[in-house]
Motif scaffolding. Sequence first.
Motif, PDB file in Angstrom:
ATOM      1  N   TYR A 193       0.809  -1.223   0.000  1.00 16.20           N
ATOM      2  CA  TYR A 193       0.000   0.000   0.000  1.00 16.20           C
ATOM      3  C   TYR A 193       0.842   1.273   0.000  1.00 16.20           C
ATOM      4  O   TYR A 193       0.335   2.357  -0.282  1.00 16.20           O
ATOM      5  N   LEU A 194       2.130   1.137   0.287  1.00 14.49           N
ATOM      6  CA  LEU A 194       3.022   2.289   0.157  1.00 14.49           C
ATOM      7  C   LEU A 194       3.614   2.370  -1.245  1.00 14.49           C
ATOM      8  O   LEU A 194       4.350   3.301  -1.558  1.00 14.49           O
ATOM      9  N   LEU A 213      -6.594  -1.764  -3.631  1.00 16.17           N
ATOM     10  CA  LEU A 213      -7.834  -0.996  -3.481  1.00 16.17           C
ATOM     11  C   LEU A 213      -7.948  -0.540  -2.029  1.00 16.17           C
ATOM     12  O   LEU A 213      -7.596  -1.280  -1.102  1.00 16.17           O
ATOM     13  N   SER A 214      -8.441   0.662  -1.827  1.00 19.21           N
ATOM     14  CA  SER A 214      -8.555   1.185  -0.465  1.00 19.21           C
ATOM     15  C   SER A 214      -9.580   2.309  -0.409  1.00 19.21           C
ATOM     16  O   SER A 214      -9.834   2.979  -1.409  1.00 19.21           O
ATOM     17  N   GLN A 215     -10.150   2.488   0.761  1.00 22.41           N
ATOM     18  CA  GLN A 215     -10.903   3.720   0.998  1.00 22.41           C
ATOM     19  C   GLN A 215      -9.891   4.853   1.171  1.00 22.41           C
ATOM     20  O   GLN A 215      -8.737   4.626   1.546  1.00 22.41           O
ATOM     21  N   VAL A 240      -2.493   3.039  -5.836  1.00 17.43           N
ATOM     22  CA  VAL A 240      -3.683   2.660  -5.061  1.00 17.43           C
ATOM     23  C   VAL A 240      -4.930   3.235  -5.720  1.00 17.43           C
ATOM     24  O   VAL A 240      -4.972   4.420  -6.065  1.00 17.43           O
ATOM     25  N   GLN A 241      -5.923   2.389  -5.909  1.00 10.54           N
ATOM     26  CA  GLN A 241      -7.206   2.833  -6.460  1.00 10.54           C
ATOM     27  C   GLN A 241      -8.205   2.975  -5.315  1.00 10.54           C
ATOM     28  O   GLN A 241      -8.391   2.039  -4.527  1.00 10.54           O
ATOM     29  N   TYR A 242      -8.851   4.123  -5.236  1.00 14.43           N
ATOM     30  CA  TYR A 242      -9.737   4.393  -4.114  1.00 14.43           C
ATOM     31  C   TYR A 242     -11.176   3.984  -4.434  1.00 14.43           C
ATOM     32  O   TYR A 242     -11.663   4.170  -5.557  1.00 14.43           O
ATOM     33  N   ALA A 249     -15.438  -2.396  -3.479  1.00 17.18           N
ATOM     34  CA  ALA A 249     -14.137  -3.066  -3.568  1.00 17.18           C
ATOM     35  C   ALA A 249     -14.301  -4.539  -3.916  1.00 17.18           C
ATOM     36  O   ALA A 249     -13.587  -5.079  -4.775  1.00 17.18           O
ATOM     37  N   VAL A 250     -15.231  -5.210  -3.277  1.00 20.74           N
ATOM     38  CA  VAL A 250     -15.471  -6.633  -3.549  1.00 20.74           C
ATOM     39  C   VAL A 250     -15.903  -6.835  -4.992  1.00 20.74           C
ATOM     40  O   VAL A 250     -15.479  -7.777  -5.668  1.00 20.74           O
TER      41      VAL A 250
END
Length: 363
Positions: A193-194, A213-215, A240-242, A249-250
């Motif tokens: 994630y970094l 993927l992340s909020q 990272v895709q928000y 995300a699922v």
Amino acid sequence: MDNTNQKKALINSEIALFLRGLIIGKVLTLIVIGGLLWWLLKPNLLSRSSVDSSNQSSNAISSKTPPSTGGSTFQTVADIPNASFNYGGSTAWASIRQLVDSQIQSDRPELQLRYVDPVNGSPGSSSGIRMLLDGKLDFAQSSRPLTDEEQAIAKERGFTLEERPVGKDGIAVVVNPSLKVSGLTVDQLQQIYLGKITNWNQIGGPNLLITPLSQRPEDADTVIFSSNSELKGQALGSNVQYVYSTTEAVRQLSKTPGGVYYASARSVVFQCSVKALPLGRTSGQLILPYRVPMVSPEQCPRQRNQINTQAIKDGSYPIIANLSVIIKQNKGREQQIGDAYAELLSTDQGQKAIQQAGFVGVR
């Protein structure tokens, strides 16, 4: 002729007397037999009558006596405010709001709780805490720790924030079911994630670009850097895709072979279209977030994976989030309801209901 008639009359009279005596004798015999039978059966009849009477009395008592529940309940909590309150926050708490809060309001109808979504941004721990700071909520539900910035804002506004843990949840990592990778360490997850690990072949997987993927951090419902103070506040990688929510995300993961996402175990372990990965503090200590044996996507939804609550309970699972009630310490109505709500969830009844909602209690 007269003599003949007299003889006939005498014979008829004797026959009538004989028949009358026979009938009277039979009646007397029946009376005697009936009396004898009544005398013989009298003890049984009295005993039966006594038992029936006792049963009726026992049933009447049991129907009036409520079952004993034992332990502290929602009813035993004192000083519950009689009013309507706004609350909101973490999406991980959805099953608690559905199951536990409905029980609270059934048992304590004087307390009315109204869930409020944020006007801007996605629902989650961060937005709930912001709304609490801004006076739009009376208390908030969080699945991540308070930040230094949030505490500083509260102090500027003349109060402090307290986080009162009432349950525990695991943070699960999920990928596309087709991805062949044995698991991740916490450090590998953080490096993904970094933006420092960008291909699955760097950690023993296929030659496939990673799509994290992340909020958005400002809306995050869960965090993966809280255990590493050196990484707190660092910007996520440019790859990272928000996403707005775990549901989105699922949906994306199901059609993204290299995708990865982290969220509340309660939110993703049960899902049919993604696969949860073992997670560990080291590569030799990978812990499954679900109970074995694993349910394959082909078996789902007839069967679903269940959360490994024992690993969360005993602390062997590497990323555990506290489910906390965020209480505004201002000596006002907000503090009163926050304290009361946390106390309700801390009762024996509340802790049992939290477990039924798919989490682990704090005691």
